[in-house]
Design a protein around this motif. Structure first.
Motif, PDB file in Angstrom:
ATOM      1  N   GLY A  94     -34.798  24.204  11.621  1.00  0.00           N
ATOM      2  CA  GLY A  94     -33.907  23.050  11.590  1.00  0.00           C
ATOM      3  C   GLY A  94     -33.012  23.057  12.807  1.00  0.00           C
ATOM      4  O   GLY A  94     -32.610  24.115  13.287  1.00  0.00           O
ATOM      5  N   LEU A  95     -32.731  21.862  13.314  1.00  0.00           N
ATOM      6  CA  LEU A  95     -31.859  21.721  14.488  1.00  0.00           C
ATOM      7  C   LEU A  95     -30.703  20.786  14.170  1.00  0.00           C
ATOM      8  O   LEU A  95     -30.904  19.718  13.596  1.00  0.00           O
ATOM      9  CB  LEU A  95     -32.635  21.139  15.667  1.00  0.00           C
ATOM     10  N   ARG A  96     -29.493  21.198  14.566  1.00  0.00           N
ATOM     11  CA  ARG A  96     -28.318  20.347  14.382  1.00  0.00           C
ATOM     12  C   ARG A  96     -27.879  19.707  15.686  1.00  0.00           C
ATOM     13  O   ARG A  96     -27.478  18.569  15.729  1.00  0.00           O
ATOM     14  CB  ARG A  96     -27.144  21.161  13.843  1.00  0.00           C
ATOM     15  N   ALA A  97     -27.892  20.475  16.760  1.00  0.00           N
ATOM     16  CA  ALA A  97     -27.304  20.009  18.019  1.00  0.00           C
ATOM     17  C   ALA A  97     -28.126  20.527  19.195  1.00  0.00           C
ATOM     18  O   ALA A  97     -29.023  21.357  19.041  1.00  0.00           O
ATOM     19  CB  ALA A  97     -25.863  20.514  18.131  1.00  0.00           C
ATOM     20  N   LEU A  98     -27.786  20.049  20.369  1.00  0.00           N
ATOM     21  CA  LEU A  98     -28.483  20.473  21.578  1.00  0.00           C
ATOM     22  C   LEU A  98     -28.410  21.985  21.763  1.00  0.00           C
ATOM     23  O   LEU A  98     -29.388  22.623  22.166  1.00  0.00           O
ATOM     24  CB  LEU A  98     -27.896  19.763  22.803  1.00  0.00           C
ATOM     25  N   SER A  99     -27.282  22.584  21.419  1.00  0.00           N
ATOM     26  CA  SER A  99     -27.145  24.040  21.548  1.00  0.00           C
ATOM     27  C   SER A  99     -28.149  24.770  20.650  1.00  0.00           C
ATOM     28  O   SER A  99     -28.706  25.800  21.041  1.00  0.00           O
ATOM     29  CB  SER A  99     -25.723  24.481  21.230  1.00  0.00           C
ATOM     30  N   ASP A 100     -28.418  24.235  19.453  1.00  0.00           N
ATOM     31  CA  ASP A 100     -29.452  24.804  18.583  1.00  0.00           C
ATOM     32  C   ASP A 100     -30.809  24.727  19.266  1.00  0.00           C
ATOM     33  O   ASP A 100     -31.587  25.667  19.227  1.00  0.00           O
ATOM     34  CB  ASP A 100     -29.550  24.041  17.258  1.00  0.00           C
ATOM     35  N   PHE A 101     -31.085  23.572  19.890  1.00  0.00           N
ATOM     36  CA  PHE A 101     -32.386  23.387  20.520  1.00  0.00           C
ATOM     37  C   PHE A 101     -32.615  24.412  21.624  1.00  0.00           C
ATOM     38  O   PHE A 101     -33.693  25.010  21.701  1.00  0.00           O
ATOM     39  CB  PHE A 101     -32.547  21.976  21.083  1.00  0.00           C
ATOM     40  N   GLU A 102     -31.634  24.637  22.459  1.00  0.00           N
ATOM     41  CA  GLU A 102     -31.797  25.594  23.562  1.00  0.00           C
ATOM     42  C   GLU A 102     -32.137  26.985  23.031  1.00  0.00           C
ATOM     43  O   GLU A 102     -33.059  27.640  23.521  1.00  0.00           O
ATOM     44  CB  GLU A 102     -30.526  25.642  24.412  1.00  0.00           C
ATOM     45  N   TYR A 103     -31.426  27.427  22.024  1.00  0.00           N
ATOM     46  CA  TYR A 103     -31.654  28.735  21.423  1.00  0.00           C
ATOM     47  C   TYR A 103     -33.026  28.796  20.744  1.00  0.00           C
ATOM     48  O   TYR A 103     -33.809  29.721  20.965  1.00  0.00           O
ATOM     49  CB  TYR A 103     -30.533  29.034  20.416  1.00  0.00           C
ATOM     50  N   GLU A 104     -33.321  27.796  19.917  1.00  0.00           N
ATOM     51  CA  GLU A 104     -34.577  27.781  19.166  1.00  0.00           C
ATOM     52  C   GLU A 104     -35.781  27.563  20.078  1.00  0.00           C
ATOM     53  O   GLU A 104     -36.863  28.101  19.818  1.00  0.00           O
ATOM     54  CB  GLU A 104     -34.537  26.719  18.067  1.00  0.00           C
ATOM     55  N   PHE A 105     -35.613  26.800  21.144  1.00  0.00           N
ATOM     56  CA  PHE A 105     -36.696  26.579  22.099  1.00  0.00           C
ATOM     57  C   PHE A 105     -37.101  27.900  22.746  1.00  0.00           C
ATOM     58  O   PHE A 105     -38.291  28.211  22.863  1.00  0.00           O
ATOM     59  CB  PHE A 105     -36.255  25.562  23.160  1.00  0.00           C
TER      60      PHE A 105
END
Length: 163
Positions: free
Chosen positions: A88-99
């Motif tokens: 699950g992604l909440r924000a752009l910061s989540d995306f960078e980490y999860e990516f």
């Protein structure tokens, strides 16, 4: 059978997590919610307590299994014959980490795909860390966590919230 794994520490599980579980479960035949221990975090709830809270929160989802894991996620995914990691992604910061994590997973095993599910807008600000802080100071938890999780948080912090 298409098997997906949704990993996390879930300390505690939130309504945002439950929303991701519901939506992720529609993408696979079986969704394994893999409760992990994170050595970099001091958990508020034990692994057993977290599993029980999740179990109570997902009773309505027929194709969900809850399990515990530690160690390398790719190895766990392979051991369960899964091919999909759901995040699950909440924000752009989540995306960078999860990516970055997804790229590591792909590097380790080209057969494992990571699927990102964007949060529902109403949960975009909800995190387990934020929930623990809110609970610690007696903040209103209604609508942010399942009812039994709210009760456990109130017990843990010995607070009473608005009903």
């Amino acid at each position: 059978m298409r098997i997906g794994v949704c990993p996390g520490s879930f300390d505690p599980v939130t309504n945002g997590h439950v929303d991701i579980f519901e939506r992720g479960s529609r993408l696979v035949d079986k969704l394994i919610i893999a409760v992990s221990s994170n050595p970099n975090k001091n958990s508020l709830f034990t692994m057993e307590e977290r599993v029980e809270m999740i179990r109570n929160s997902v009773k309505h989802i027929p194709n969900v299994e809850i399990d515990c894991t530690g160690g390398l996620l790719n190895e766990y995914v392979k051991s369960k014959n899964a091919t999909i990691i759901i995040r699950g992604l909440r924000a752009l910061s989540d995306f960078e980490y999860e990516f970055q994590r997804a790229l590591f997973a792909k590097y380790l095993d080209d057969d494992i795909e990571t699927v990102f599910i964007m949060t529902n807008n109403k949960y975009s600000f909800v995190s387990s860390t934020g929930i623990r802080e809110l609970a610690k100071f007696g903040g209103k938890l209604d609508g942010l966590v399942p009812d039994d999780v709210k009760e456990k948080l109130e017990e843990r912090f010995n607070t009473v919230h608005n009903k």
